[in-house]
Motif scaffolding. Structure first.
Motif, PDB file in Angstrom:
ATOM      1  N   LEU A 135      -5.078  -0.486   4.521  1.00 43.22           N
ATOM      2  CA  LEU A 135      -5.538  -1.669   5.244  1.00 43.22           C
ATOM      3  C   LEU A 135      -6.113  -2.703   4.275  1.00 43.22           C
ATOM      4  O   LEU A 135      -5.810  -3.899   4.372  1.00 43.22           O
ATOM      5  CB  LEU A 135      -6.581  -1.284   6.288  1.00 43.22           C
ATOM      6  CG  LEU A 135      -6.061  -0.450   7.457  1.00 43.22           C
ATOM      7  CD1 LEU A 135      -7.223   0.101   8.263  1.00 43.22           C
ATOM      8  CD2 LEU A 135      -5.126  -1.244   8.332  1.00 43.22           C
ATOM      9  N   ASP A 191      -4.880  -6.640   3.166  1.00 49.81           N
ATOM     10  CA  ASP A 191      -5.742  -7.819   3.069  1.00 49.81           C
ATOM     11  C   ASP A 191      -5.562  -8.508   1.718  1.00 49.81           C
ATOM     12  O   ASP A 191      -5.459  -9.732   1.640  1.00 49.81           O
ATOM     13  CB  ASP A 191      -7.214  -7.429   3.252  1.00 49.81           C
ATOM     14  CG  ASP A 191      -7.527  -6.938   4.653  1.00 49.81           C
ATOM     15  OD1 ASP A 191      -6.728  -7.188   5.591  1.00 49.81           O
ATOM     16  OD2 ASP A 191      -8.582  -6.286   4.815  1.00 49.81           O
ATOM     17  N   ARG A 213       0.562  -6.563   8.143  1.00 50.33           N
ATOM     18  CA  ARG A 213      -0.906  -6.506   8.252  1.00 50.33           C
ATOM     19  C   ARG A 213      -1.325  -6.538   9.716  1.00 50.33           C
ATOM     20  O   ARG A 213      -2.196  -5.782  10.141  1.00 50.33           O
ATOM     21  CB  ARG A 213      -1.536  -7.672   7.493  1.00 50.33           C
ATOM     22  CG  ARG A 213      -3.048  -7.656   7.535  1.00 50.33           C
ATOM     23  CD  ARG A 213      -3.629  -8.850   6.759  1.00 50.33           C
ATOM     24  NE  ARG A 213      -5.076  -8.797   6.759  1.00 50.33           N
ATOM     25  CZ  ARG A 213      -5.851  -9.259   7.728  1.00 50.33           C
ATOM     26  NH1 ARG A 213      -5.316  -9.819   8.810  1.00 50.33           N
ATOM     27  NH2 ARG A 213      -7.163  -9.171   7.644  1.00 50.33           N
ATOM     28  N   ARG A 261      -3.328  -3.345  11.416  1.00 54.76           N
ATOM     29  CA  ARG A 261      -4.638  -3.638  12.009  1.00 54.76           C
ATOM     30  C   ARG A 261      -4.627  -3.356  13.514  1.00 54.76           C
ATOM     31  O   ARG A 261      -5.598  -2.848  14.066  1.00 54.76           O
ATOM     32  CB  ARG A 261      -5.046  -5.087  11.748  1.00 54.76           C
ATOM     33  CG  ARG A 261      -5.404  -5.380  10.317  1.00 54.76           C
ATOM     34  CD  ARG A 261      -6.721  -4.773   9.988  1.00 54.76           C
ATOM     35  NE  ARG A 261      -7.063  -4.980   8.589  1.00 54.76           N
ATOM     36  CZ  ARG A 261      -8.264  -4.753   8.117  1.00 54.76           C
ATOM     37  NH1 ARG A 261      -9.228  -4.345   8.899  1.00 54.76           N
ATOM     38  NH2 ARG A 261      -8.512  -4.913   6.845  1.00 54.76           N
TER      39      ARG A 261
END
Length: 142
Positions: free
Chosen positions: A26, A30, A58, A62
């Motif tokens: 994760l 970013d 992403r 998420r």
């Protein structure tokens, strides 16, 4: 950074691609999202990627993290231990994780089928991996 963090056009490979750290993946998304690039070479997939592919990947990871967190909060672990023979705690825990995945999988399918490849193939295993990470790793910054 691992070369399969983003698989352009596809959901993450089974069990989060055997990543050592789901929170790390994760965080890597970013970091990649902040990178100015024209072409992303993700490796192990059929095509090169773009910054849009990174953005979509992403968003997916998420969303999977969020939906898994929601399912964990909505699923009481206790009853699953009562469904197995006394002392077989791993079997009870596995039933619990499967119940969490049962909640996550249809939500992710509804949102993501047609947007990314392999959502129908790998979402369940990825939800199980994310659930375990949330329980064991328990990162506070994600």
């Amino acid at each position: 950074m691992e070369d399969t963090v983003v698989m352009p056009g596809s959901a993450p490979f089974r069990a989060w691609g055997t990543a050592d750290s789901v929170p790390g993946v994760l965080r890597a998304h970013d970091q990649l999202a902040r990178t100015d690039l024209d072409t992303y070479i993700g490796g192990h997939v059929h095509r090169l990627g773009t910054s849009e592919d990174i953005k979509v990947s992403r968003e997916f990871v998420r969303d999977l993290w969020k939906e898994t967190s929601t399912a964990i909060a909505a699923t009481d672990m206790g009853p699953y231990f009562g469904k197995v023979e006394p002392g077989n705690n791993w079997a009870g825990f596995d039933l619990y994780l499967q119940a969490v995945a049962d909640k996550v999988e249809p939500v992710m399918h509804r949102k993501w089928l047609g947007r990314l490849g392999a959502v129908d193939v790998f979402t369940r295993e990825n939800a199980l991996t994310v659930a375990l990470s949330q329980i064991v790793d328990a990162p506070r910054d994600i």
